[in-house]
Motif scaffolding. Structure first.
Motif, PDB file in Angstrom:
ATOM      1  N   PHE B 181       0.798  -1.217   0.000  1.00 11.57           N
ATOM      2  CA  PHE B 181       0.000   0.000   0.000  1.00 11.57           C
ATOM      3  C   PHE B 181       0.825   1.258   0.000  1.00 11.57           C
ATOM      4  CE2 PHE B 181      -4.087  -1.764   0.310  1.00 11.57           C
ATOM      5  CZ  PHE B 181      -4.836  -0.743  -0.226  1.00 11.57           C
ATOM      6  N   ASN B 182       1.962   1.192   0.622  1.00 11.49           N
ATOM      7  CA  ASN B 182       2.684   2.435   0.860  1.00 11.49           C
ATOM      8  C   ASN B 182       3.903   2.615  -0.010  1.00 11.49           C
ATOM      9  OD1 ASN B 182       0.879   3.192   2.894  1.00 11.49           O
ATOM     10  ND2 ASN B 182       1.866   1.711   4.241  1.00 11.49           N
ATOM     11  N   ILE B 183       4.364   1.561  -0.608  1.00 14.73           N
ATOM     12  CA  ILE B 183       5.545   1.697  -1.458  1.00 14.73           C
ATOM     13  C   ILE B 183       5.222   1.335  -2.892  1.00 14.73           C
ATOM     14  CG2 ILE B 183       7.949   1.041  -1.763  1.00 14.73           C
ATOM     15  CD1 ILE B 183       8.168   1.381   1.001  1.00 14.73           C
ATOM     16  N   LEU B 184       4.483   0.258  -3.090  1.00 13.71           N
ATOM     17  CA  LEU B 184       4.336  -0.228  -4.460  1.00 13.71           C
ATOM     18  C   LEU B 184       3.127   0.366  -5.176  1.00 13.71           C
ATOM     19  CD1 LEU B 184       5.346  -3.908  -3.742  1.00 13.71           C
ATOM     20  CD2 LEU B 184       6.707  -2.179  -4.870  1.00 13.71           C
ATOM     21  N   LEU B 185       2.027   0.549  -4.466  1.00 14.83           N
ATOM     22  CA  LEU B 185       0.842   1.076  -5.160  1.00 14.83           C
ATOM     23  C   LEU B 185       0.975   2.548  -5.557  1.00 14.83           C
ATOM     24  CD1 LEU B 185      -2.409  -0.454  -3.646  1.00 14.83           C
ATOM     25  CD2 LEU B 185      -1.362  -0.922  -5.831  1.00 14.83           C
ATOM     26  N   PRO B 186       1.479   3.432  -4.694  1.00 10.60           N
ATOM     27  CA  PRO B 186       1.477   4.843  -5.079  1.00 10.60           C
ATOM     28  C   PRO B 186       2.095   5.143  -6.458  1.00 10.60           C
ATOM     29  CG  PRO B 186       1.977   4.670  -2.772  1.00 10.60           C
ATOM     30  CD  PRO B 186       1.931   3.268  -3.305  1.00 10.60           C
ATOM     31  N   PRO B 187       3.284   4.602  -6.777  1.00 13.58           N
ATOM     32  CA  PRO B 187       3.789   4.915  -8.120  1.00 13.58           C
ATOM     33  C   PRO B 187       2.909   4.354  -9.236  1.00 13.58           C
ATOM     34  CG  PRO B 187       5.272   3.405  -6.968  1.00 13.58           C
ATOM     35  CD  PRO B 187       4.288   3.887  -5.976  1.00 13.58           C
ATOM     36  N   ILE B 188       2.321   3.189  -8.998  1.00 12.56           N
ATOM     37  CA  ILE B 188       1.458   2.602 -10.022  1.00 12.56           C
ATOM     38  C   ILE B 188       0.261   3.511 -10.260  1.00 12.56           C
ATOM     39  CG2 ILE B 188      -0.067   0.667 -10.550  1.00 12.56           C
ATOM     40  CD1 ILE B 188       1.797  -1.168  -9.101  1.00 12.56           C
ATOM     41  N   ILE B 189      -0.355   3.931  -9.178  1.00 16.31           N
ATOM     42  CA  ILE B 189      -1.570   4.723  -9.285  1.00 16.31           C
ATOM     43  C   ILE B 189      -1.260   6.119  -9.828  1.00 16.31           C
ATOM     44  CG2 ILE B 189      -3.474   5.685  -7.958  1.00 16.31           C
ATOM     45  CD1 ILE B 189      -3.709   2.727  -8.169  1.00 16.31           C
ATOM     46  N   PHE B 190      -0.164   6.686  -9.349  1.00 18.26           N
ATOM     47  CA  PHE B 190       0.200   8.008  -9.852  1.00 18.26           C
ATOM     48  C   PHE B 190       0.453   7.950 -11.348  1.00 18.26           C
ATOM     49  CE2 PHE B 190       3.004  11.447 -10.991  1.00 18.26           C
ATOM     50  CZ  PHE B 190       2.431  12.518 -10.342  1.00 18.26           C
ATOM     51  N   HIS B 191       1.150   6.922 -11.763  1.00 19.70           N
ATOM     52  CA  HIS B 191       1.447   6.794 -13.191  1.00 19.70           C
ATOM     53  C   HIS B 191       0.158   6.675 -13.998  1.00 19.70           C
ATOM     54  CE1 HIS B 191       3.656   5.694 -16.775  1.00 19.70           C
ATOM     55  NE2 HIS B 191       2.839   4.675 -16.943  1.00 19.70           N
ATOM     56  N   ALA B 192      -0.791   5.911 -13.444  1.00 13.92           N
ATOM     57  CA  ALA B 192      -2.075   5.764 -14.140  1.00 13.92           C
ATOM     58  C   ALA B 192      -2.716   7.136 -14.346  1.00 13.92           C
ATOM     59  CB  ALA B 192      -2.997   4.856 -13.338  1.00 13.92           C
ATOM     60  N   GLY B 193      -2.710   7.942 -13.292  1.00 14.93           N
ATOM     61  CA  GLY B 193      -3.302   9.273 -13.411  1.00 14.93           C
ATOM     62  C   GLY B 193      -2.511  10.162 -14.352  1.00 14.93           C
ATOM     63  N   TYR B 194      -1.204  10.042 -14.248  1.00 15.29           N
ATOM     64  CA  TYR B 194      -0.347  10.960 -15.006  1.00 15.29           C
ATOM     65  C   TYR B 194      -0.335  10.621 -16.493  1.00 15.29           C
ATOM     66  CZ  TYR B 194       3.656  14.079 -15.656  1.00 15.29           C
ATOM     67  OH  TYR B 194       4.488  15.093 -16.048  1.00 15.29           O
ATOM     68  N   SER B 195      -0.534   9.340 -16.801  1.00 18.67           N
ATOM     69  CA  SER B 195      -0.436   8.955 -18.213  1.00 18.67           C
ATOM     70  C   SER B 195      -1.803   8.844 -18.871  1.00 18.67           C
ATOM     71  CB  SER B 195       0.300   7.624 -18.328  1.00 18.67           C
ATOM     72  OG  SER B 195      -0.489   6.608 -17.769  1.00 18.67           O
ATOM     73  N   LEU B 196      -2.823   9.257 -18.155  1.00 19.56           N
ATOM     74  CA  LEU B 196      -4.184   9.243 -18.685  1.00 19.56           C
ATOM     75  C   LEU B 196      -4.231   9.984 -20.014  1.00 19.56           C
ATOM     76  CD1 LEU B 196      -6.632   8.303 -16.831  1.00 19.56           C
ATOM     77  CD2 LEU B 196      -7.244  10.694 -16.821  1.00 19.56           C
ATOM     78  N   LYS B 197      -4.817   9.353 -21.005  1.00 20.16           N
ATOM     79  CA  LYS B 197      -4.972  10.060 -22.284  1.00 20.16           C
ATOM     80  C   LYS B 197      -6.190  10.968 -22.150  1.00 20.16           C
ATOM     81  CE  LYS B 197      -2.425   7.414 -25.542  1.00 20.16           C
ATOM     82  NZ  LYS B 197      -2.218   6.014 -25.109  1.00 20.16           N
ATOM     83  N   LYS B 198      -5.903  12.206 -21.748  1.00 21.39           N
ATOM     84  CA  LYS B 198      -6.957  13.086 -21.279  1.00 21.39           C
ATOM     85  C   LYS B 198      -8.090  13.294 -22.260  1.00 21.39           C
ATOM     86  CE  LYS B 198      -4.570  16.448 -20.738  1.00 21.39           C
ATOM     87  NZ  LYS B 198      -4.183  17.823 -20.699  1.00 21.39           N
ATOM     88  N   ARG B 199      -7.710  13.441 -23.528  1.00 21.92           N
ATOM     89  CA  ARG B 199      -8.704  13.796 -24.519  1.00 21.92           C
ATOM     90  C   ARG B 199      -9.849  12.790 -24.531  1.00 21.92           C
ATOM     91  NH1 ARG B 199      -7.223  12.358 -30.307  1.00 21.92           N
ATOM     92  NH2 ARG B 199      -9.223  12.580 -31.345  1.00 21.92           N
ATOM     93  N   HIS B 200      -9.493  11.518 -24.665  1.00 25.58           N
ATOM     94  CA  HIS B 200     -10.528  10.507 -24.736  1.00 25.58           C
ATOM     95  C   HIS B 200     -11.158  10.273 -23.373  1.00 25.58           C
ATOM     96  CE1 HIS B 200      -9.427   9.709 -28.837  1.00 25.58           C
ATOM     97  NE2 HIS B 200      -8.165   9.743 -28.453  1.00 25.58           N
ATOM     98  N   PHE B 201     -10.380  10.497 -22.361  1.00 26.86           N
ATOM     99  CA  PHE B 201     -10.903  10.340 -21.014  1.00 26.86           C
ATOM    100  C   PHE B 201     -12.005  11.355 -20.753  1.00 26.86           C
ATOM    101  CE2 PHE B 201     -10.687  11.609 -16.509  1.00 26.86           C
ATOM    102  CZ  PHE B 201     -10.938  10.400 -15.900  1.00 26.86           C
ATOM    103  N   PHE B 202     -11.724  12.625 -21.090  1.00 28.03           N
ATOM    104  CA  PHE B 202     -12.712  13.656 -20.802  1.00 28.03           C
ATOM    105  C   PHE B 202     -13.934  13.535 -21.698  1.00 28.03           C
ATOM    106  CE2 PHE B 202      -9.161  15.747 -18.637  1.00 28.03           C
ATOM    107  CZ  PHE B 202      -9.802  16.008 -17.437  1.00 28.03           C
ATOM    108  N   ARG B 203     -13.718  13.054 -22.925  1.00 27.92           N
ATOM    109  CA  ARG B 203     -14.849  12.895 -23.820  1.00 27.92           C
ATOM    110  C   ARG B 203     -15.819  11.848 -23.294  1.00 27.92           C
ATOM    111  NH1 ARG B 203     -13.221  12.351 -29.864  1.00 27.92           N
ATOM    112  NH2 ARG B 203     -12.640  10.296 -29.183  1.00 27.92           N
TER     113      ARG B 203
END
Lengths: 711, 711
Positions: B181-203
């Motif tokens: 929870f404290n070491i392995l998930l945060p980078p995974i989750i942050f990356h998911a948010g950061y690499s979101l393809k915003k255009r299609h996501f927002f559409r």
């Protein structure tokens, strides 16, 4: 434990649903099990009163919150540091380096924490429980029929037993010393090895090794003996309240001999100061860190047979020397081996099509060095250093362009964060560390001792080295090296590892003050010192120093041509020549895609093996034109220039031409055929000599070539 | 403790001079204090016999070596995985994803560790010491006058007390669950948010939110209820040996509702499958992770007043709902706030001249989100997700080109390592985890339940969403989404957090098997499924789907133009329009260097403020042409196309032309004037409509524009 009790944990569970216990534990390293413990406890204590449970939960929550806050403090400190650094860089302020800044901010926060926060009572409930004969690493404790596991955290000195429940915040920001060794130092050291400017490093290898090994040993013994005198003096004056052995003094000598001219080098980098001086300073500081670590462990391992640690025991001494050699060579081997394995893997797979995989592999292999060395009983930090050097020398050549920048950048960021973290922690520690022993006599003595130790390290050694160097290490360089004897992260990390005894606490306090003083004063004084010593700045680091470099020539005197040839022979000494030709003819072709094909360098009977190991690229561009190789071509060109000194000076630009050619090759990389064409057309007259340089160092030519050059 | 004793620590100190205790502790989280403890002990136990001291030292060394070896095991596993992945990618093997591979290797090593290693006796010496009423988080133990501090590690279930000294290696590779929870998930989750393809996501924002929130809740309740039936059945059959409450079933529903279609998305990425489907799947899986975390904590917090947890308690239920909303919105706010602060800092400083500083700042700020959320009692992982999204949407625009790639690459590597680590750990855990409860009935029931839960989640919701969507979610898409309900890292991490009770252990085992099954079978079946469902592949992800997309149109039926216009209005619903115009007119200009100048969008009376906040760049290029902004321009273009559907289809290429223009802008970035020129010259006839698109969404035009479009 009954099922379903998790559901009865109460709302507190949700509120602290994902405590960053381990992230914190990782950095704070102590007292953090509290939250976990209380949580488990909350789950288990069904039969105890609800009030108590609630209290425990609140406590756990509070503790968890404090953990987060204390780590946040450091992050905010670093953020503040970064912003101020930017401002400084933006306004070209050079009198204070980022590390000095981090220390100042740390200091301020330390003062606030020390005097600004109220001494809240600790959340840890303590229970004295008398055991019979020895401390175990694990305790099983039976509480109303439930078993709890406890792990040993360490011994508490008798005087501190009552102060365990002290100001929580102060305890929270005091990290486990091992954090520095196992989390923060490895990326710093690896980065140092990986970012080594190989060309200048290898050209000055002999001097660097001498400074790092001999110099550090000399410095350690001189400081140790001087400090022993100081300690004796303190005993007479009555300033010493506890024992302080001779081995302690030597230990202090070892930890304080690790120089870390990070601020000086940063300014060198910025001002493009002389590359050779840079290489000498950087190389020395990188290697003497490793030497200091191993030296300090060897001194600790020095254990005379009797209990009288003053007596000299030859057996114990040689055992210590043996341990030094063993650990050092073992760690070196570990680092080199994993580097070589990574090089082989990246060479023989086509991993470079997938930079992410490549970078991940690189990272994992480099990390495994640390663990491998530790698993074998060697020193991880030292292994990581040599792994970094090997990776830079071989593996880097095999990486894809993207991975090269990725790996560089990854370790650069890690290094930056770790370094500034350590320095801001140092600032903090001055006020929050609770076992300081300030002894003015010892501190003044230490300052004098490190000054004398550094002097005894630099000047005599430089004198002897100059006997054998063509490019003399000028007086200005020697003064600059003397001046640049800063102490930094490594000295601190070594000092904080063990602060159990009175002597060690005094050493720690003194080390901290030495680091502060040297980083602030020397860091600020670097720019004036450079101009005062007439050290040239604004040099293109990729450019060779012109053969008629003033700072060298002036102090070198006017040697005749024959004398020069003689020196030349000495500089490119047999060890280096042997190594170079071996590396160029065998290692580079085996481990990378560059160098001459193995089929030409290996004896005929291993033709098949040679064919397997040689990568097809090598045949395409027999002239190794890859980026990293240009380092060695340059060295080569440089040495040709050295060898053919008397002839080359006639037509002037030949040597530097070769150098710039290779540089171009390194930069363009892809246009190798174009390169060759250019050379064939435009520099036909130099063709023979330029072919000649390729053959300067094959082993069989070692003897003949120097004889040929004067013709 | 007496001074100088460190010198008497003996050669063992040197041999294990730098134990990577904390690096290991960080990952193994247990039993690692042993070395430190024994080391301190060795120092303290001067008066005990030398033999004993030596034994303790040997033990400590052995333990330390084992720690290194066990971490090395994981590193070698990952290395092996990387090399095999390369081989697979090289040969274009798609039936097994890297995560599946990591699991297989983990499984193999798990089997070897389980059955291949001898059960060595543990190095931990245990001592039972009976305490009176409660467990404390810290113990002070008095050993022959010396005090040792112990920290609570956790409770041991009574049955295991004697098995504490079990196979050391097995214990060593079993990590502290909080690591996940404290070491392995945060980078995974942050990356998911950061690499979101915003255009299609927002559409597809509306649909994604519906799937993530409603869908996950539905799935959780359906699975929970079905599992409660299964549990009842097991009770009747006599397969249940301990209690299993309704809340436990719901908890299982929550943890198993977090989908993680990592393998499917990897294949989508590789084959360039339909971007909208990608956005739906990716967006849902990212957000439902957050929902599942908060949902599971809320269920744990559901605590009826009585002890009978079966009874429904309205107060407790609403409290749970309140907790859900509180934690979720709190975490969301934390994440968004730190993202916004980072955006402001990077906008108003010229930090982008120093990419290293910028990257470090970015990293630190993102990490501080996690700590801040935890310090405030919210959920760090969820905060990190929204921080990632905010950073990608605003901060990313302000970063220098180098920092953009640096941050992306940094988090990509962290994400890659963390993810594969978790998956190989899962493989390992199947054999090395020592509290498995395999219950065939429960496992089969769970598989049926997640299938039904997923079906009840996707199909009804898609039906309702299709009522409002212009681009219908076709049957093939629905089937694909149904099929892609893999479970991965998040479900595992939630399941392993608490394995204290019988019910939780059964859940953990079942979750592990579900993850295995879904990753292997569904991962392998994705490519056949895609072709079987006729989902188009080979789409340029930056390209808009053509208006006459078959897979949409075929299943969409032939709506008349007026019906289309109606749907159109619904898709670009008021919420999205409101948000979009607010973001475009106020947030983007305040937080980034793009968007219209604030002086034009803000009312006149805040002119000075507007001038301060607007960056000078904005005036230069009023047409926002920066890379990230192209996302929104495209959306805009797309929406124009949507609005002007009936008119645009007449001259055909208008819509896509706008889109490609913006794309060019995004790619070229620097040639904005050229761009404008090109537009003015070549597309004069479209100028009005293209200007029109800029004004589609200012608030005051909301009402008029849709009415205009049919003309």
């Amino acid at each position: 434990m009954e099922p379903g009790d998790a559901a009865r944990l109460g709302p507190g569970w949700a509120a602290r649903a994902l405590p960053p216990r381990l992230l914190l534990m990782l950095l704070l390293g102590r007292g953090l099990r509290g939250a976990a413990a209380a949580s488990s406890y909350g789950a288990a204590a069904e039969d105890s009163s609800a009030m108590e449970e609630l209290a425990t939960e609140k406590e756990a929550e509070e503790s968890h919150r404090q953990d987060s806050v204390s780590l946040l403090t450091f992050i905010l400190l670093l953020t503040l540091t970064i912003l101020t650094i930017w401002l400084f860089k933006h306004r070209r302020v050079r009198f204070l380096h980022e590390t000095g800044l981090a220390m100042i901010y740390g200091l301020i926060v330390g003062v606030i924490l020390r005097y600004g926060t109220t001494a809240t009572s600790g959340h840890d409930k303590s229970l004295s429980c008398t055991q019979e004969d020895r401390a175990f690493s694990t305790l099983l404790v039976n509480v109303s029929g439930k078993f709890f596991e406890y792990t040993l955290k360490g011994e508490i000195s008798p005087g501190k037993v009552n102060s365990v429940e002290q100001n929580d915040m102060l305890r929270k920001v005091t990290f486990d010393p091992e954090v520095f060794f196992n989390i923060l130092l490895p990326p710093i050291i690896f980065h140092a090895g990986y970012s080594l400017k190989k060309r200048h490093f290898f050209r000055n290898l002999g001097s660097i090794l001498a400074y790092a090994f001999l110099g550090t040993a000399v410095s350690c013994f001189i400081i140790g003996n001087l400090m022993y005198g100081v300690v004796k003096l303190m005993k007479i004056v009555g300033q010493l309240s506890d024992k302080f052995y001779y081995t302690d003094c030597l230990f202090f000598g070892a930890i304080i001999s690790a120089t870390d001219p990070v601020t000086v080098l940063a300014i060198f980098n910025e001002l493009h100061a002389d590359v050779d001086l840079y290489a000498l300073l950087f190389g020395e500081s990188v290697l003497n860190d490793a030497v200091a670590i191993v030296l300090s462990s060897s001194i600790v391992a020095y254990q005379p047979a009797g209990l009288n640690t003053h007596a000299f025991d030859a057996a114990a001494f040689f055992k210590s020397v043996g341990i030094f050699l063993g650990i050092f060579s073992g760690s070196f081997t570990m680092g080199a081996v994993t580097g070589v394995v990574t090089a082989l893997v990246t060479k023989f797979t086509k991993l470079h099509c997938f930079p992410l995989l490549e970078t991940a592999l690189f990272f994992l292999m480099s990390w495994s060095t640390f663990l491998l060395a530790e698993a074998c009983g060697f020193t991880g930090v030292v292994a990581v250093l040599f792994c970094g050097i090997t990776q830079a020398h071989y593996t880097y050549n095999n990486l894809s362009v993207e991975s090269r920048s990725r790996t560089k950048q990854l370790f650069e960021v890690l290094h930056f964060l770790a370094e500034n973290f350590i320095f801001s922690y140092m600032g903090l520690a001055l006020f929050t560390f609770q076992k300081h022993v300030f002894s003015p006599v010892f501190i003044i003595g230490a300052f004098v001792a490190i000054f004398l130790g550094r002097a005894a390290h630099i000047y005599p050694l430089s004198f002897f080295l100059n006997l054998g160097r063509r490019h003399k290490i000028g007086w200005n360089f020697q003064h600059m090296m003397m001046f640049s004897g800063l102490r930094g992260a490594m000295a601190f990390a070594l000092a904080i590892r063990d602060t159990a005894s009175y002597a060690r606490q005094m050493m720690f306090t003194t080390t901290l003050l030495i680091v502060f003083f040297t980083v602030w004063i020397i860091g600020g004084g670097t720019t004036p010192m450079l101009s005062w010593l007439n050290i040239r700045v604004g040099v293109d680091p990729d450019q060779d120093p012109p053969p008629n470099n003033d700072s060298f020539q002036v102090l070198q005197g006017d040697g005749s041509d024959s004398a020069r040839g003689n020196r030349t022979k000495q500089e490119s000494a047999w060890l280096f020549r042997l190594w170079y030709s071996f590396d160029h003819n065998y290692l580079k072709p085996i481990l990378t895609h560059s160098g001459p094909p193995l089929t030409t360098t290996l004896p005929a009977w291993c033709g098949l093996l040679a064919q397997c190991l040689t990568s097809p690229q090598v045949y395409e561009n027999q002239e190794p034109l890859r980026e990293e190789d240009s380092d060695f071509i340059l060295t080569e060109g440089d040495l040709t220039l050295t060898f053919g000194d008397s002839t080359v000076t006639a037509n002037g630009s030949s040597g530097s031409h070769t150098a710039s050619m290779s540089l171009e090759g390194g930069r363009r990389m892809k246009s190798s055929s174009e390169e060759v064409l250019e050379r064939d057309l435009g520099m036909g007259d130099q063709k023979v000599s330029s072919r000649g340089t390729r053959l300067v160092f094959p082993l069989e030519d070692n003897v003949r070539l120097p004889a040929q050059s004067p013709e």
